[in-house]
Design a protein around this motif. Structure first.
Motif, mmCIF file in Angstrom:
data_model
loop_
_atom_site.group_PDB
_atom_site.id
_atom_site.type_symbol
_atom_site.label_atom_id
_atom_site.label_comp_id
_atom_site.label_asym_id
_atom_site.label_seq_id
_atom_site.Cartn_x
_atom_site.Cartn_y
_atom_site.Cartn_z
ATOM 1 N N VAL A 11 16.296 1.211 10.010
ATOM 2 C CA VAL A 11 14.983 0.790 10.529
ATOM 3 C C VAL A 11 14.107 2.019 10.760
ATOM 4 N N GLY A 12 14.724 3.086 11.289
ATOM 5 C CA GLY A 12 13.980 4.332 11.485
ATOM 6 C C GLY A 12 13.489 4.922 10.175
ATOM 7 N N ILE A 13 14.269 4.745 9.106
ATOM 8 C CA ILE A 13 13.839 5.208 7.782
ATOM 9 C C ILE A 13 12.544 4.515 7.388
ATOM 10 N N GLY A 14 12.503 3.205 7.583
ATOM 11 C CA GLY A 14 11.311 2.442 7.242
ATOM 12 C C GLY A 14 10.119 2.823 8.094
ATOM 13 N N ILE A 15 10.350 3.053 9.390
ATOM 14 C CA ILE A 15 9.255 3.454 10.272
ATOM 15 C C ILE A 15 8.655 4.775 9.805
ATOM 16 N N SER A 16 9.525 5.698 9.391
ATOM 17 C CA SER A 16 9.051 6.986 8.890
ATOM 18 C C SER A 16 8.161 6.801 7.672
ATOM 19 N N LEU A 17 8.580 5.957 6.741
ATOM 20 C CA LEU A 17 7.776 5.711 5.548
ATOM 21 C C LEU A 17 6.450 5.046 5.903
ATOM 22 N N GLY A 18 6.497 4.100 6.840
ATOM 23 C CA GLY A 18 5.281 3.388 7.205
ATOM 24 C C GLY A 18 4.278 4.261 7.933
ATOM 25 N N LEU A 19 4.761 5.197 8.744
ATOM 26 C CA LEU A 19 3.872 6.040 9.543
ATOM 27 C C LEU A 19 3.392 7.276 8.789
ATOM 28 N N LEU A 20 4.299 7.919 8.049
ATOM 29 C CA LEU A 20 4.001 9.226 7.475
ATOM 30 C C LEU A 20 3.941 9.225 5.956
ATOM 31 N N GLY A 21 4.302 8.113 5.320
ATOM 32 C CA GLY A 21 4.278 8.068 3.861
ATOM 33 C C GLY A 21 5.410 8.820 3.208
ATOM 34 N N GLY A 22 6.409 9.206 3.955
ATOM 35 C CA GLY A 22 7.542 9.946 3.408
ATOM 36 C C GLY A 22 8.575 10.185 4.485
ATOM 37 N N ILE A 56 7.800 0.424 -2.196
ATOM 38 C CA ILE A 56 6.951 -0.643 -2.760
ATOM 39 C C ILE A 56 6.355 -1.485 -1.639
ATOM 40 N N LEU A 57 7.179 -1.833 -0.662
ATOM 41 C CA LEU A 57 6.691 -2.631 0.458
ATOM 42 C C LEU A 57 5.658 -1.852 1.276
ATOM 43 N N GLY A 58 5.932 -0.566 1.493
ATOM 44 C CA GLY A 58 4.975 0.249 2.231
ATOM 45 C C GLY A 58 3.685 0.477 1.470
ATOM 46 N N LEU A 59 3.755 0.328 0.144
ATOM 47 C CA LEU A 59 2.587 0.533 -0.703
ATOM 48 C C LEU A 59 1.561 -0.587 -0.561
ATOM 49 N N ILE A 60 2.013 -1.788 -0.235
ATOM 50 C CA ILE A 60 1.137 -2.967 -0.233
ATOM 51 C C ILE A 60 -0.092 -2.802 0.656
ATOM 52 N N PHE A 164 7.292 14.974 1.166
ATOM 53 C CA PHE A 164 6.845 16.188 1.851
ATOM 54 C C PHE A 164 6.172 17.163 0.892
ATOM 55 N N ALA A 165 6.477 17.060 -0.425
ATOM 56 C CA ALA A 165 5.852 17.923 -1.423
ATOM 57 C C ALA A 165 4.753 17.197 -2.187
ATOM 58 N N ILE A 166 4.884 15.881 -2.353
ATOM 59 C CA ILE A 166 3.917 15.115 -3.132
ATOM 60 C C ILE A 166 2.570 15.045 -2.421
ATOM 61 N N VAL A 167 2.586 14.761 -1.115
ATOM 62 C CA VAL A 167 1.322 14.607 -0.384
ATOM 63 C C VAL A 167 0.483 15.882 -0.437
ATOM 64 N N PRO A 168 1.026 17.062 -0.090
ATOM 65 C CA PRO A 168 0.198 18.267 -0.194
ATOM 66 C C PRO A 168 -0.235 18.583 -1.612
ATOM 67 N N ALA A 169 0.610 18.266 -2.613
ATOM 68 C CA ALA A 169 0.223 18.507 -4.004
ATOM 69 C C ALA A 169 -0.975 17.637 -4.386
ATOM 70 N N ALA A 181 -3.791 10.038 -0.436
ATOM 71 C CA ALA A 181 -2.615 10.791 -0.866
ATOM 72 C C ALA A 181 -1.334 10.134 -0.366
ATOM 73 N N ILE A 182 -1.361 9.634 0.865
ATOM 74 C CA ILE A 182 -0.178 8.964 1.416
ATOM 75 C C ILE A 182 0.118 7.688 0.641
ATOM 76 N N GLY A 183 -0.919 6.879 0.389
ATOM 77 C CA GLY A 183 -0.717 5.649 -0.374
ATOM 78 C C GLY A 183 -0.252 5.923 -1.789
ATOM 79 N N THR A 184 -0.873 6.905 -2.444
ATOM 80 C CA THR A 184 -0.497 7.245 -3.817
ATOM 81 C C THR A 184 0.916 7.819 -3.870
ATOM 82 N N SER A 185 1.298 8.574 -2.836
ATOM 83 C CA SER A 185 2.636 9.174 -2.821
ATOM 84 C C SER A 185 3.718 8.099 -2.810
ATOM 85 N N LEU A 186 3.459 6.975 -2.145
ATOM 86 C CA LEU A 186 4.449 5.893 -2.112
ATOM 87 C C LEU A 186 4.674 5.321 -3.509
ATOM 88 N N LEU A 187 3.604 5.209 -4.289
ATOM 89 C CA LEU A 187 3.748 4.733 -5.674
ATOM 90 C C LEU A 187 4.532 5.744 -6.501
#
Length: 280
Positions: A11-22, A56-60, A164-169, A181-187
């Motif tokens: 669940v914490g993994i998902g929260i991290s993705l939802g809040l920070l995009g990674g 994918i779910l976080g991308l929606i 952590f590398a995709i967003v700054p790139a 950048a966060i939304g695109t990084s999830l894709l």
């Protein structure tokens, strides 16, 4: 109890993705290996499935908000997919042991944690979640694709999603605003996961039941993280998460400390043998 703890961490993994995009793979791989007892190579392949599906779910919601830049995702994602496939194939070679993969994972997390802590210490001048300097060049697509191959290779090799590398790139080279950048990084993470998993297919054993339960638990966390993102400033979480990743890296390095001794001991043994022969 172990099963419950592992899925609470999912669940914490998902929260991290939802809040920070990674950050999901930072948690997923150690949880699968050290909590659930999955072999590292199998865990890396399973991590790719879990993180890819949850991304994918976080991308929606990001897609609905218009924060996914498809053209940039295509340019960067195509490069990362090539790298992820090659990295996975490299990981299946005999000389790439489980210990080597976990050590590489820990070293990457060490670098990522220090970058997170450093960025969180910078003064925030905009509404961006993480402060970055302005884009460093006008036409950066070549650099973007080059970094994409490197990030993708690391994804396939050690199961790191690369957020952590995709967003700054995307921000620095793709001139993408932070939210986009966060939304695109999830894709892109999803694309990485697919390519990396294809590279592992047929070389690892997968626990489909565990993967499914982890995906469900992480999905709940992603929804919760997306909801909390409207109330909790992610900038406040960045530094704390950076220190947490640093602790995870230290734990993985400690767990694989014997690998260093295995590399060191044969040299000592050889030196001792030469010394003994010279005395005789």
């Amino acid at each position: 109890m172990i099963w419950i703890i592992g899925h609470l961490l999912a669940v914490g993994i998902g929260i991290s993705l939802g809040l920070l995009g990674g950050g999901g793979s930072v948690l997923a791989l150690p949880v699968l290996v050290y909590v659930m007892g999955v072999a590292p190579k199998n865990a890396i392949a399973m991590t790719l499935v879990i993180i890819g599906t949850v991304s994918i779910l976080g991308l929606i919601p990001h897609w609905r908000a218009g924060n996914v830049w498809l053209k940039t995702a295509y340019i960067f994602g195509s490069a990362t997919m090539v790298g992820a496939f090659l990295g996975a194939k490299l990981a299946t070679l005999p000389f790439i042991t489980d210990a080597i993969q976990m050590l590489l994972f820990a070293l990457l997390m060490l670098v990522a944690s220090l970058l997170m802590i450093q960025r969180s210490a910078r003064p925030k001048k905009t509404d961006d979640i993480i402060p970055y300097p302005k884009p460093v060049c006008k036409y950066c697509w070549l650099w973007l694709m080059s970094e994409g191959i490197v990030v993708g290779t690391l994804t396939g090799l050690v199961g790191v999603g690369g957020g952590f590398a995709i967003v700054p790139a995307l921000v620095l080279l793709g001139k993408v605003p932070m939210k986009a950048a966060i939304g695109t990084s999830l894709l892109i993470i999803t694309m990485n996961a697919i390519a990396g998993f294809i590279g592992y297919w047929g070389h690892v054993t997968l626990d489909w039941g565990l993967m499914l339960s982890f995906i469900l638990a992480a999905s709940v966390g992603t929804i919760l993280g997306g909801y909390l993102s409207g109330f909790i400033p992610a900038a406040r979480l960045q530094k704390s998460f950076g220190y947490f990743v640093l602790a995870v890296a230290a734990l993985v390095l400690f767990q694989n400390r014997d690998t260093f001794w295995q590399w060191y001991t044969p040299k000592n043994a050889a030196s001792a043998k030469v010394s003994l022969q010279s005395r005789v």
